[in-house]
Write a protein that holds these residues in place. Structure first.
Motif, PDB file in Angstrom:
ATOM      1  N   ASP A   9      -7.843   4.828  -3.965  1.00 34.56           N
ATOM      2  CA  ASP A   9      -8.324   3.446  -3.951  1.00 34.56           C
ATOM      3  C   ASP A   9      -7.492   2.554  -3.021  1.00 34.56           C
ATOM      4  O   ASP A   9      -7.881   1.429  -2.768  1.00 34.56           O
ATOM      5  N   GLU A  10      -6.348   3.020  -2.556  1.00 28.83           N
ATOM      6  CA  GLU A  10      -5.541   2.188  -1.667  1.00 28.83           C
ATOM      7  C   GLU A  10      -5.725   2.638  -0.214  1.00 28.83           C
ATOM      8  O   GLU A  10      -5.541   3.795   0.110  1.00 28.83           O
ATOM      9  N   ARG A  11      -6.053   1.685   0.627  1.00 24.82           N
ATOM     10  CA  ARG A  11      -6.342   2.005   2.020  1.00 24.82           C
ATOM     11  C   ARG A  11      -5.135   2.650   2.700  1.00 24.82           C
ATOM     12  O   ARG A  11      -5.260   3.657   3.401  1.00 24.82           O
ATOM     13  N   TYR A  12      -3.947   2.078   2.470  1.00 25.12           N
ATOM     14  CA  TYR A  12      -2.767   2.613   3.147  1.00 25.12           C
ATOM     15  C   TYR A  12      -2.480   4.031   2.695  1.00 25.12           C
ATOM     16  O   TYR A  12      -2.026   4.858   3.476  1.00 25.12           O
ATOM     17  N   ALA A  13      -2.764   4.301   1.457  1.00 24.15           N
ATOM     18  CA  ALA A  13      -2.539   5.659   0.963  1.00 24.15           C
ATOM     19  C   ALA A  13      -3.492   6.634   1.635  1.00 24.15           C
ATOM     20  O   ALA A  13      -3.100   7.744   2.008  1.00 24.15           O
ATOM     21  N   GLU A  15      -4.917   6.211   4.603  1.00 25.52           N
ATOM     22  CA  GLU A  15      -4.531   6.300   6.012  1.00 25.52           C
ATOM     23  C   GLU A  15      -3.333   7.216   6.198  1.00 25.52           C
ATOM     24  O   GLU A  15      -3.274   8.017   7.130  1.00 25.52           O
ATOM     25  N   GLU A  16      -2.381   7.072   5.285  1.00 24.92           N
ATOM     26  CA  GLU A  16      -1.162   7.857   5.386  1.00 24.92           C
ATOM     27  C   GLU A  16      -1.484   9.356   5.286  1.00 24.92           C
ATOM     28  O   GLU A  16      -1.052  10.158   6.111  1.00 24.92           O
ATOM     29  N   ALA A  19      -3.391  10.582   8.316  1.00 20.52           N
ATOM     30  CA  ALA A  19      -2.513  10.762   9.468  1.00 20.52           C
ATOM     31  C   ALA A  19      -1.718  12.062   9.348  1.00 20.52           C
ATOM     32  O   ALA A  19      -1.536  12.794  10.317  1.00 20.52           O
ATOM     33  N   LYS A 101       3.344  10.968  -4.162  1.00 19.42           N
ATOM     34  CA  LYS A 101       3.491   9.912  -3.136  1.00 19.42           C
ATOM     35  C   LYS A 101       4.902   9.337  -3.216  1.00 19.42           C
ATOM     36  O   LYS A 101       5.394   9.152  -4.327  1.00 19.42           O
ATOM     37  N   PRO A 102       5.525   8.942  -2.147  1.00 14.06           N
ATOM     38  CA  PRO A 102       5.092   9.198  -0.770  1.00 14.06           C
ATOM     39  C   PRO A 102       5.152  10.691  -0.465  1.00 14.06           C
ATOM     40  O   PRO A 102       6.066  11.365  -0.915  1.00 14.06           O
TER      41      PRO A 102
ATOM     42  N   PHE B 381       7.152   4.083  -6.479  1.00 17.60           N
ATOM     43  CA  PHE B 381       6.602   5.140  -5.627  1.00 17.60           C
ATOM     44  C   PHE B 381       5.357   4.673  -4.888  1.00 17.60           C
ATOM     45  O   PHE B 381       5.147   5.035  -3.734  1.00 17.60           O
ATOM     46  N   LEU B 384       6.639   2.548  -2.038  1.00 17.02           N
ATOM     47  CA  LEU B 384       7.196   3.366  -0.958  1.00 17.02           C
ATOM     48  C   LEU B 384       6.088   4.043  -0.156  1.00 17.02           C
ATOM     49  O   LEU B 384       6.144   4.137   1.063  1.00 17.02           O
ATOM     50  N   ASN B 385       5.048   4.483  -0.853  1.00 12.99           N
ATOM     51  CA  ASN B 385       3.934   5.127  -0.169  1.00 12.99           C
ATOM     52  C   ASN B 385       3.215   4.142   0.750  1.00 12.99           C
ATOM     53  O   ASN B 385       2.875   4.465   1.889  1.00 12.99           O
ATOM     54  N   SER B 388       5.416   3.494   3.743  1.00  9.37           N
ATOM     55  CA  SER B 388       5.473   4.602   4.698  1.00  9.37           C
ATOM     56  C   SER B 388       4.193   4.671   5.519  1.00  9.37           C
ATOM     57  O   SER B 388       4.210   5.104   6.663  1.00  9.37           O
ATOM     58  N   ALA B 389       3.054   4.234   4.953  1.00  8.33           N
ATOM     59  CA  ALA B 389       1.816   4.199   5.724  1.00  8.33           C
ATOM     60  C   ALA B 389       1.843   3.072   6.754  1.00  8.33           C
ATOM     61  O   ALA B 389       1.399   3.247   7.888  1.00  8.33           O
ATOM     62  N   ARG B 392       3.765   3.334  10.336  1.00  9.16           N
ATOM     63  CA  ARG B 392       3.135   3.949  11.501  1.00  9.16           C
ATOM     64  C   ARG B 392       2.546   2.923  12.448  1.00  9.16           C
ATOM     65  O   ARG B 392       2.570   3.094  13.654  1.00  9.16           O
ATOM     66  N   ARG B 393       1.975   1.870  11.857  1.00  9.79           N
ATOM     67  CA  ARG B 393       1.246   0.930  12.717  1.00  9.79           C
ATOM     68  C   ARG B 393       2.005  -0.368  12.927  1.00  9.79           C
ATOM     69  O   ARG B 393       1.989  -0.924  14.007  1.00  9.79           O
ATOM     70  N   ARG B 439      -0.174  -3.603  -1.077  1.00 11.82           N
ATOM     71  CA  ARG B 439      -0.728  -2.351  -1.559  1.00 11.82           C
ATOM     72  C   ARG B 439      -2.229  -2.476  -1.834  1.00 11.82           C
ATOM     73  O   ARG B 439      -3.019  -1.629  -1.439  1.00 11.82           O
ATOM     74  N   GLU B 441      -4.190  -4.989  -0.813  1.00  7.72           N
ATOM     75  CA  GLU B 441      -4.858  -5.725   0.251  1.00  7.72           C
ATOM     76  C   GLU B 441      -5.788  -6.785  -0.305  1.00  7.72           C
ATOM     77  O   GLU B 441      -5.411  -7.552  -1.155  1.00  7.72           O
ATOM     78  N   ARG B 443      -8.053  -6.618  -2.337  1.00 10.59           N
ATOM     79  CA  ARG B 443      -8.475  -6.489  -3.735  1.00 10.59           C
ATOM     80  C   ARG B 443      -7.666  -7.392  -4.647  1.00 10.59           C
ATOM     81  O   ARG B 443      -7.989  -7.560  -5.821  1.00 10.59           O
TER      82      ARG B 443
END
Lengths: 237, 558
Positions: A9-13, A15-16, A19, A101-102, B381, B384-385, B388-389, B392-393, B439, B441, B443
């Motif tokens: 449900d998390e976009r960054y998760a 994307e990560e 990638a 995660k991470p 956690f 941190l996740n 870490s994403a 990159r950008r 995290r 965004e 939402r």
């Protein structure tokens, strides 16, 4: 090439993980889903080899999603979680794939190597709850979660599976088989399931056929093959 | 005249006996004007005795007896009522009758009538609500005087021959009127004095006990240790005026005050066999110093000669003892024995309740630590996740988030105080929200609407953060989109009300796990400010959940 779907449900998760997977030439991510309902649709239509599945998601968790998948067409599941002691213990006890995660590169590589050796699904369904409480449905292009006990009957036709409550019908991505096993519905026809509690009367027709009239006045056909089982269920010989 | 003196002399002996009797425990029931049966029986027996004694102390003359029998009958009637008075008189009268003489019948009738008369006076006074006056010597005097006049009349009427009766009455009337009325008054005075003494004694006792209780309670609130027990022992020592007071736990002497301080040293192991026995068997041990002498186990020269050892009760076991001592040359007073028992039970219950308080506080502290430890892994956690994403950008944004994360954790570790200001709470929450907003965004949106005037409001540390975390964890994270958390504050009549509202409406009172954090926030507020304040929740399923925190206004003083 291994086909993969990412569900988180998390976009960054998403994307990560995407990638990280992109760095491996043997994996191709065919879809990224932000919730279980999207995931159900994508899994049913794309039949991926592997699903990277987040456990904590809105409305329908990763575990519930597993319970909604057709057990005969189950992809391999790799669970992904940030922190869930109990789930992790269950994965370890059953030797199921999981990532924390991470996500660490070496850990992911191990999982991918195992996948390349053997893509066969693991019996993850045993982690899912034996009964579903809510069924994700579509109606007029909107997602609706229908409570399992409100469903009177379900049927499949060319356009897919539909569930009917006392006052509406909606389309769902769940196969009839799953609804029969996990939503308290009874098979009365190759294409129909009925909730026994709502049966008002069973009208016997010619040639061993019958019709069920529900309390809300709907009519559901009964085939010859299932009539006997239905009669047995209610104690008629 | 000679007869008057002689009879008064007899009456004096009679009163000396009465006086001696008044010092015995048997006299105790007589000092109260009582209506209960056992008391009445005692009154009947005692005054019948005095009635008969009055006859024996009389003077034989003219075939009759000049006597002080009426005193017993009158007092029996006054203290015991008509029935008792009648019976006392009848008993005394029948006894007199058995002795014979020409006035035997007249005396028997008149004594019974005297008892009844005094009983009627009692009845009358009780009816008029003047019970106190029954103990007045004046009333006793008049009653006895009238009773004697009546007796004279009865002798004249009943005794035969009339001439002899008349001659007798002329001789005995003045001395008997005087001796009986005066004797009854003096006797009643003795009763009254004795009653006053008992009252003074018991009120002094209660005052002393209450004073000790009050002083001990405040000290024990600080714990049961060498320092507090030394102060308690001092108080008991001063209040009871015994030779020495000691307090021990199960192993060692905690405090010792008084004679023998030089060799009874706090901190040393218990040496006395009696103390060890009291601890083992959980019973009070008393060595009175006469039949069972006490000898100090530490020093032959110790002057202490008697002791009372009382175990102190903990939860299920004896946790120590309190000991009172008297030196060899002094008797162990009964009052101190009673007082010692009372003090011991007071100490026991105080120790129990202060232990309970302590454990309750520890529990809240432990639970708080648990919550702090619990919130972190999930959040950490996921954070941190996310970071870490983002690295990159957008490395700059990632760096920013890392700083917020470190700020949040540093604050978490640093905030050891019990109470902080609303501004500090909001600062802590802000770092947390920055990370959660990254995290989730779009939402998650957060509105903080709090007047700056309220920034100095004081509240328990970690009040706001767990509530907002709950709103996100159990509320916003269950929504597909458009989550919103509103944090607001308003002043009310009772104080200040903080409100955290989410638009998920997903709160379930029985959902396991999430109750803990809220429960502790509520408990801490109630502990600090009282039951009127705390956390309350409202929920409109699938629409909103509102958590309200009510705090007192006085918390606003900076």
């Amino acid at each position: 090439m291994i086909q993969a779907i990412i569900v988180d449900d998390e976009r960054y998760a998403r994307e990560e993980l995407e990638a990280l997977l992109a760095q491996d030439g043997d994996i191709r991510v065919t879809a990224c889903c932000a919730n279980a309902i999207e995931a159900l649709k994508e899994i049913n239509s794309r039949h991926p080899d592997v699903v990277f599945l987040d456990i904590q998601m809105p409305q329908i968790s990763g575990m519930e999603l597993i319970g909604m998948l057709d057990p005969d067409a189950m992809p391999r599941i790799v669970f992904v979680t940030a922190y869930d002691e109990y789930a992790v213990k269950a994965f370890e006890d059953n030797a199921f794939d999981y990532l924390l995660k991470p996500i660490e590169r070496p850990r992911l590589n191990k999982t991918l190597e195992r996948l390349k050796r053997d893509c066969a699904p693991q019996p993850v369904a045993r982690l899912a709850a034996p009964q579903l409480t809510q069924i994700p449905c579509y109606r007029h292009n909107r997602i609706r979660l229908v409570r399992a006990e409100e469903i009177e009957y379900a049927y499949s036709e060319l356009s897919g599976v539909h569930v009917a409550t006392a006052d509406e019908t909606a389309h769902t991505h769940l196969p009839l088989k799953v609804l029969e096993q996990k939503a308290g519905l009874l098979r009365c026809h190759r294409q129909y399931l009925i909730r026994p509690e709502v049966i008002h009367e069973i009208q016997l027709l010619e040639q061993g056929l019958a019709e069920i009239h529900t309390r809300s006045g709907q009519v559901v056909p009964v085939s010859r093959r299932y009539l006997k089982a239905l009669k047995d269920r209610f104690g008629f010989r | 005249m000679e007869l008057i003196l002689a009879l008064l002399q007899q009456m004096s002996v009679y009163l000396v006996i009465a006086y001696l009797f008044s010092k015995t425990p048997l006299f105790k029931p007589l000092v109260g004007v009582s209506v209960r049966f056992p008391h009445k029986l005692v009154i009947y027996l005692v005054f019948s005795g005095f009635c008969i004694m009055g006859t024996y102390f009389g003077l034989q003359l003219q075939d009759a007896i000049a006597n002080t029998r009426a005193i017993g009958a009158v007092l029996g009637g006054l203290l015991g009522g008509p029935v008792v008075g009648f019976l006392v008189g009848l008993t005394g009268g029948l006894h007199r009758y058995s002795l014979g003489g020409f006035t035997d019948l007249a005396c028997a009738i008149s004594t019974t009538a005297e008892g009844l008369l005094a009983g009627l006076v009692h009845f009358h006074m009780v009816r008029k609500g003047q019970v106190e006056r029954l103990l007045s010597p004046g009333v006793a005097f008049v009653t006895a005087f009238v009773a004697e006049l009546m007796q004279m009349a009865i002798i004249l009427l009943v005794a035969k021959p009339v001439g002899q009766a008349w001659a007798l009455v002329q001789v005995i009337a003045p001395p008997m009127l005087l001796a009986n009325a005066g004797g009854a008054a003096l006797f009643m005075n003795m009763v009254r004095d004795q009653k006053a003494m008992y009252e003074k004694y018991s009120s002094a006792f209660s005052t002393k006990a209450l004073q000790i209780a009050e002083r001990i309670t405040s000290i024990l609130a600080q714990g049961f240790n060498e320092r507090t027990t030394a102060r308690i022992a001092r108080i008991v020592y001063e209040a009871t005026e015994v030779g020495a007071v000691a307090i021990t736990d199960r192993e060692k002497l905690l405090a010792f005050i008084g004679i023998g301080e030089d060799h009874h040293l706090p901190g040393t192991r218990i040496a006395s066999a009696q103390t060890l026995r009291a601890i083992d068997s959980n019973e009070v041990i008393f060595l009175d110093g006469i039949e069972e002498p006490y000898q100090c186990s530490l020093s032959q020269d110790c002057k202490l000669g008697s002791t009372l050892v009382i175990p102190l009760q903990g939860d299920n076991e004896v946790i120590g003892t309190i000991k009172l001592y008297e030196p060899k040359k002094k008797l162990f007073r009964n009052i101190n024995r009673t007082l010692g028992n009372g003090i011991a039970s007071l100490l026991s219950s105080q120790i129990l309740s202060s232990r309970y308080e302590q454990q309750k506080n520890l529990l809240v502290q432990a639970e708080l630590k648990l919550v702090q430890a619990q919130i972190n892994p999930h959040f950490l956690f996921n954070a941190l996740n996310t970071i870490s994403a983002i690295i990159r950008r957008r490395p700059e944004q990632a760096r920013d988030l890392l700083l917020h994360l470190s700020h949040f954790f540093r604050k978490n570790l640093k905030r050891t105080g019990d109470v902080s200001t609303l501004a500090e709470e909001l600062d802590h929450v802000r770092s947390y929200l920055k990370i959660e907003m990254a995290r989730f965004e779009d939402r998650l949106a957060v509105d903080v609407d709090i007047d700056e005037n309220l920034y100095n409001l004081r509240l328990p540390t970690f009040t706001l953060q767990p509530i907002i975390e709950n709103a996100i964890k159990h509320g916003i994270s269950t929504l597909f989109e458009n989550g919103r958390v509103c944090v607001s504050a308003r002043t009310t009549d009772a104080g200040v009300e903080l409100c955290v509202e989410d638009n998920a409406g997903n709160y379930r009172p029985d959902a396991n796990g999430d109750g803990l954090g809220m429960g502790i926030v509520d408990k801490r507020i109630k502990n600090l400010y009282g039951e009127r304040f705390g956390v309350s929740m409202e929920c409109q399923p699938e629409a909103w959940t509102r958590v309200k925190v009510s705090l007192p206004k006085q918390g606003m003083t900076p």
